[in-house]
Design a protein around this motif. Structure first.
Motif, PDB file in Angstrom:
ATOM      1  N   ALA A 110       0.817  -1.210   0.000  1.00 23.72           N
ATOM      2  CA  ALA A 110       0.000   0.000   0.000  1.00 23.72           C
ATOM      3  C   ALA A 110       0.851   1.261   0.000  1.00 23.72           C
ATOM      4  N   LEU A 111       2.123   1.141   0.391  1.00 22.87           N
ATOM      5  CA  LEU A 111       3.012   2.299   0.453  1.00 22.87           C
ATOM      6  C   LEU A 111       3.963   2.383  -0.735  1.00 22.87           C
ATOM      7  N   GLU A 112       3.948   1.354  -1.603  1.00 23.77           N
ATOM      8  CA  GLU A 112       4.870   1.359  -2.745  1.00 23.77           C
ATOM      9  C   GLU A 112       4.645   2.557  -3.655  1.00 23.77           C
ATOM     10  N   HIS A 113       3.370   2.984  -3.793  1.00 22.95           N
ATOM     11  CA  HIS A 113       3.099   4.105  -4.697  1.00 22.95           C
ATOM     12  C   HIS A 113       3.792   5.377  -4.227  1.00 22.95           C
ATOM     13  N   LEU A 114       4.033   5.506  -2.921  1.00 19.17           N
ATOM     14  CA  LEU A 114       4.761   6.674  -2.422  1.00 19.17           C
ATOM     15  C   LEU A 114       6.208   6.650  -2.907  1.00 19.17           C
ATOM     16  N   VAL A 115       6.803   5.458  -2.939  1.00 15.10           N
ATOM     17  CA  VAL A 115       8.181   5.331  -3.415  1.00 15.10           C
ATOM     18  C   VAL A 115       8.267   5.720  -4.884  1.00 15.10           C
ATOM     19  N   VAL A 116       7.329   5.224  -5.700  1.00 18.65           N
ATOM     20  CA  VAL A 116       7.331   5.552  -7.125  1.00 18.65           C
ATOM     21  C   VAL A 116       7.162   7.049  -7.317  1.00 18.65           C
ATOM     22  N   ARG A 117       6.243   7.648  -6.574  1.00 22.64           N
ATOM     23  CA  ARG A 117       5.950   9.071  -6.750  1.00 22.64           C
ATOM     24  C   ARG A 117       7.111   9.954  -6.303  1.00 22.64           C
ATOM     25  N   HIS A 118       7.766   9.600  -5.210  1.00 21.91           N
ATOM     26  CA  HIS A 118       8.817  10.455  -4.659  1.00 21.91           C
ATOM     27  C   HIS A 118      10.181  10.223  -5.298  1.00 21.91           C
ATOM     28  N   ALA A 174      -1.258   2.390 -12.106  1.00 26.25           N
ATOM     29  CA  ALA A 174      -2.190   3.258 -11.376  1.00 26.25           C
ATOM     30  C   ALA A 174      -1.444   4.425 -10.734  1.00 26.25           C
ATOM     31  N   SER A 175      -0.250   4.165 -10.210  1.00 26.00           N
ATOM     32  CA  SER A 175       0.528   5.216  -9.547  1.00 26.00           C
ATOM     33  C   SER A 175       1.002   6.276 -10.534  1.00 26.00           C
ATOM     34  N   VAL A 176       1.557   5.840 -11.675  1.00 21.78           N
ATOM     35  CA  VAL A 176       2.114   6.826 -12.608  1.00 21.78           C
ATOM     36  C   VAL A 176       1.011   7.593 -13.324  1.00 21.78           C
ATOM     37  N   ARG A 177      -0.129   6.960 -13.569  1.00 22.36           N
ATOM     38  CA  ARG A 177      -1.229   7.695 -14.204  1.00 22.36           C
ATOM     39  C   ARG A 177      -1.758   8.784 -13.275  1.00 22.36           C
ATOM     40  N   GLU A 178      -1.820   8.500 -11.997  1.00 26.44           N
ATOM     41  CA  GLU A 178      -2.226   9.546 -11.050  1.00 26.44           C
ATOM     42  C   GLU A 178      -1.166  10.640 -10.969  1.00 26.44           C
ATOM     43  N   LEU A 179       0.103  10.257 -11.054  1.00 25.26           N
ATOM     44  CA  LEU A 179       1.192  11.223 -10.968  1.00 25.26           C
ATOM     45  C   LEU A 179       1.124  12.238 -12.097  1.00 25.26           C
ATOM     46  N   VAL A 180       0.731  11.794 -13.289  1.00 23.54           N
ATOM     47  CA  VAL A 180       0.709  12.675 -14.450  1.00 23.54           C
ATOM     48  C   VAL A 180      -0.659  13.294 -14.694  1.00 23.54           C
ATOM     49  N   GLY A 181      -1.676  12.862 -13.919  1.00 23.20           N
ATOM     50  CA  GLY A 181      -3.020  13.405 -14.085  1.00 23.20           C
ATOM     51  C   GLY A 181      -3.873  12.626 -15.059  1.00 23.20           C
ATOM     52  N   SER A 209       3.194  19.431  -4.747  1.00 19.14           N
ATOM     53  CA  SER A 209       3.532  18.080  -5.152  1.00 19.14           C
ATOM     54  C   SER A 209       3.015  17.835  -6.562  1.00 19.14           C
ATOM     55  N   GLY A 210       3.613  16.879  -7.246  1.00 17.76           N
ATOM     56  CA  GLY A 210       3.182  16.573  -8.600  1.00 17.76           C
ATOM     57  C   GLY A 210       4.327  16.032  -9.428  1.00 17.76           C
ATOM     58  N   LEU A 211       4.232  16.169 -10.721  1.00 18.84           N
ATOM     59  CA  LEU A 211       5.241  15.682 -11.657  1.00 18.84           C
ATOM     60  C   LEU A 211       5.934  16.864 -12.324  1.00 18.84           C
ATOM     61  N   GLY A 212       7.258  16.829 -12.363  1.00 15.32           N
ATOM     62  CA  GLY A 212       8.004  17.875 -13.051  1.00 15.32           C
ATOM     63  C   GLY A 212       7.903  19.230 -12.402  1.00 15.32           C
ATOM     64  N   PHE A 229      -6.090  15.905 -23.825  1.00 21.28           N
ATOM     65  CA  PHE A 229      -5.139  15.530 -22.773  1.00 21.28           C
ATOM     66  C   PHE A 229      -4.369  14.298 -23.235  1.00 21.28           C
ATOM     67  N   GLU A 230      -3.078  14.458 -23.432  1.00 17.43           N
ATOM     68  CA  GLU A 230      -2.202  13.353 -23.805  1.00 17.43           C
ATOM     69  C   GLU A 230      -1.083  13.276 -22.771  1.00 17.43           C
ATOM     70  N   PRO A 231      -1.066  12.235 -21.931  1.00 13.56           N
ATOM     71  CA  PRO A 231      -0.091  12.188 -20.833  1.00 13.56           C
ATOM     72  C   PRO A 231       1.360  12.222 -21.291  1.00 13.56           C
ATOM     73  N   ARG A 232       1.654  11.738 -22.510  1.00 12.93           N
ATOM     74  CA  ARG A 232       3.045  11.732 -22.983  1.00 12.93           C
ATOM     75  C   ARG A 232       3.569  13.140 -23.241  1.00 12.93           C
ATOM     76  N   THR A 233       2.659  14.098 -23.428  1.00 15.99           N
ATOM     77  CA  THR A 233       3.098  15.472 -23.697  1.00 15.99           C
ATOM     78  C   THR A 233       3.069  16.351 -22.449  1.00 15.99           C
ATOM     79  N   VAL A 234       2.647  15.798 -21.326  1.00 16.94           N
ATOM     80  CA  VAL A 234       2.574  16.573 -20.082  1.00 16.94           C
ATOM     81  C   VAL A 234       3.985  16.826 -19.556  1.00 16.94           C
ATOM     82  N   ARG A 235       4.319  18.084 -19.355  1.00 18.96           N
ATOM     83  CA  ARG A 235       5.621  18.438 -18.784  1.00 18.96           C
ATOM     84  C   ARG A 235       5.541  18.603 -17.272  1.00 18.96           C
TER      85      ARG A 235
END
Length: 728
Positions: free
Chosen positions: A4-12, A69-76, A478-481, A601-607
């Protein structure tokens, strides 16, 4: 629990904890996993692909599901981004034509016609109340069907995930990194620390937890798990009490204490008693938060525990029944008597950090000559005892006290509080003499240089040199980039697309995305918003006025067509819940080439994707500036304006935003480049990374993202862990 805490590692960290499981041939699943990640703008490193390929396929599939699920939430990309105009950015109508069409539809509708005519007889008609306005006229699936697939471009973002250790090891390392941070954490990171603290209450703690509010969150986790809290001041006890009731651990706001359980009451009172018994002088800290102590005493009932008499003394001081002069009170008394030297010496001996925060005032108050020299001498004595973050904060402050505008230009001062709320006022401070500033700069740089580690060889991505040092975790969302406030980063692309998403919690909520274009003198050129859907610069996707299931708005800008020097995207609360009340709210931008098609909305182009969680009603995440050579740069702001309770619009705030932007861009933040120059002066060997060659021996790498193939033993600093670069 660890899963349940792995997503925090991926995000941070952008590392994937290696799953435990049987060996096997998971290569096919790893390839599918990599392909799925690429649709969201992520990719497995070669090493991580090899590690996963050696595991059984079911293990890889299970890991892929969690990670996606973690990376999709990270990028929106975890929500559906619909648009009002189904063909956006094509076929966006002129604003007046659009409103006329909405009115015509309302007149044609039988149910709405009678009410519409009654409102017209009054002479007023709210266009936002028209039946077809503000609500999606089509489904998400219908919108998607009308757009071609995204054409891949070399400039699309690709964030690489690297292999980590086992899950328990990675989660523990993240806990120690957050708990031991030398800078205050933002609200979102404090929430993550709270989750981790409960899991690691009986595990190894970091060597030090220097930030007191971080310690309060850790102590709540320890207390909940039955471990003893870590406290060495009475204020630590007060912060812990605030944490137990989900209050403000910074103690800058008021906390409403509710009834506490008997075990919690006993832990707090026992801690207070032991601290005061060991050092009665700690009672001097009580008066700084006297009202909070009085409110807490009403919940702790210290009279019920006569065997802890020293705890009762704390509340006696808070009520004024016992005298315990505070350090701040003693300092102010000395200043009133004109004894600046005595005040500086007192703080240098007992609270060197407070001396550094007040040194500008002391130097302006001190008489030229021996008194000013005494203040500077106190600063030199105190420097080794002050945290690295405070040393660097004073260095940045002193740098920006240099130079004055011309006599005809009013001096303005920008204020930004811990919550990111900003305002501008006149700067009435007399200047610091040049020799004083130079003396302070020399002392502060020497102290910083002394604390910096010997990195040996430094490998540097030049893009990180203009990133501001994270002197406060609240200087970024918090967020990506996302980069700290004051950072500058290049913008390479032809089309710049802003987006915002919000989902209301309880009340109908309308957030509006706008973009203000200013010229080189900060005068308004134009804007794009729901009141101005199109202009030379670009188009707006249309206004959505409610979001029970979430809503998105977009602005598409052609950078080559922008007639001004600055573009300032902003999000306004028009109605309903604010940024810190909505169930979810974030902002971001994408970059595309002119030939790229695709969905809005295209996640690959999100900076970048940045959470909006501030106290105001107008959010200013960042601003874009075109330099003399025509190149665009992003200036990171992370600011909130108070705004109005409702009906905020770009037209009404453009003057105040221009004034604020002028003041902010007139300041210079302390950047990674400053620390690199100090390390270079100390003998570090600096090599600029070309993006391809990899060193053979371990290095200290500073860059925007971790490269593949670094030798074992290398230390990596990226924006995700930039706080680790600050000296303790």
């Amino acid at each position: 629990m660890v899963h349940a805490l792995e997503h925090l590692v991926v995000r941070h960290t952008h590392r994937l904890p290696l799953p435990a499981g049987p060996a096997g041939d998971g290569s096919a699943a790893a390839r599918r996993f990599d392909a799925a990640l690429m649709t969201a703008g992520f990719k497995l490193s070669a090493e991580l692909t090899a590690r996963l390929s050696a595991l059984a396929e079911p293990v890889v599939v299970e890991t892929a599901v969690r990670t996606l699920a973690s990376v999709r939430e990270l990028v929106g990309d975890h929500v559906r981004h619909n648009v009002y105009f189904v063909d956006f950015p094509d076929n966006v109508p002129d604003t007046l034509d659009f409103w006329t069409e909405c009115f015509a539809r309302a007149v044609d509708g039988r149910d709405a016609r009678a009410g519409l005519l009654r409102r017209l007889r009054t002479g007023l008609l709210d266009l936002l109340s028209l039946p077809s306005y503000g609500r999606y006229p089509h489904t998400y699936e219908e919108m998607i069907a009308g757009h071609d697939e995204l054409i891949a471009a070399a400039g699309d973002r690709l964030t690489v995930l690297h292999p980590g250790g086992d899950a328990e090891e990675e989660v523990a390392a993240l806990y120690r990194a957050l708990a031991g941070s030398t800078t205050p954490l933002g609200e979102e990171h404090l929430e993550d620390l709270a989750l981790l603290a409960g899991h690691h209450a009986h595990g190894a703690e970091p060597e030090d937890i220097p930030v007191r509010e971080n310690r309060a969150v850790v102590n709540r986790g320890r207390l909940g798990a039955g471990a003893a809290p870590l406290m060495d001041t009475v204020t630590d006890v007060l912060r812990l009490a605030c944490a137990l009731v989900d209050g403000d651990v910074t103690l800058r706001g008021s906390t409403r204490f509710r009834a506490l359980s008997r075990p919690h009451r006993r832990a707090l009172l026992a801690g207070l008693d032991a601290l005061v018994a060991a050092s009665p002088g700690r009672l001097a800290d009580v008066s700084a938060h006297g009202e909070s102590w009085k409110r807490l005493g009403e919940r702790l009932h210290p009279h019920e525990y006569p065997h802890w008499p020293h705890a009762a003394e704390v509340f006696a001081v808070a009520r004024g029944e016992r005298k315990a002069p505070s350090l701040d009170g003693r300092v102010e008394e000395l200043l009133v008597r004109g004894d600046v030297t005595g005040a500086a010496d007192l703080l240098a001996s007992h609270a060197p950090g407070r001396l550094f925060r007040a040194v500008d005032r002391f130097l302006r108050t001190a008489k030229e000559g021996a008194e000013r020299e005494a203040v500077l001498a106190a600063v030199e004595r105190a420097a080794p005892e002050v945290s690295g973050r405070v040393v660097l904060s004073l260095r940045e402050h002193v740098h920006n006290r240099a130079g004055l505008p011309g006599a005809d230009t009013p001096r303005r001062r920008v204020f930004v509080n811990r919550e990111g709320r900003a305002w501008v006022g006149p700067d009435t401070r007399p200047p610091l003499p040049d020799d004083v500033r130079e003396r302070l700069v020399a002392v502060l740089d020497a102290e910083t240089r002394r604390r910096l580690p010997d990195p040996g060889s430094l490998l540097i991505d030049p893009r990180i040199l203009a990133v501001a040092l994270p002197l406060s975790g609240r200087a970024a969302s918090s967020g990506l980039g996302v980069l700290p406030r004051g950072s500058v980063s290049p913008v390479d692309g032809e089309l710049l697309r802003f987006f915002t998403y919000w989902r209301e919690e309880r009340h109908t909520t309308d957030h509006d995305l706008s973009a203000l274009v200013l010229d080189g003198e900060y005068a308004t050129v134009t804007w794009l918003s729901y009141t101005a859907l199109s202009d030379v610069e670009g188009v707006h996707s249309g206004d959505i006025t409610e979001a029970p299931d979430g809503a998105s708005e977009f602005i598409d800008l052609r950078l080559g067509a922008v007639r001004g020097t600055f573009v300032v995207p902003q999000v306004h609360v028009y109605a309903g819940e604010g940024f810190d009340e909505a169930a979810e709210c974030f902002f971001g931008f994408m970059l595309r080439e002119a030939a790229q098609e695709g969905r809005p909305f295209e996640p690959r182009t999100v900076r970048t994707k940045s959470d909006l969680r501030g106290p105001g009603r107008v959010a200013l995440p960042l601003a874009f500036r075109r330099d003399e050579k025509g190149r665009w740069h992003a200036h990171w702001l992370h600011l909130y304006l108070r705004g109005k309770p409702s009906a905020n619009q770009v037209e009404e705030h453009r003057v105040s935003i221009a004034v604020l932007l002028r003041g902010l861009l007139g300041r210079e933040s302390l950047t990674v480049g400053h620390l690199v120059s100090l390390m270079e002066e100390s003998g570090a060997r600096v090599t600029l990374w070309d993006g391809r060659s990899v060193p053979e021996a371990p290095v200290m790498y500073l860059g925007m993202e971790r490269p593949e193939g670094l030798p074992t033993g290398s230390r990596v600093i990226t924006p995700e862990n930039l706080r680790d670069l600050l000296p303790a």
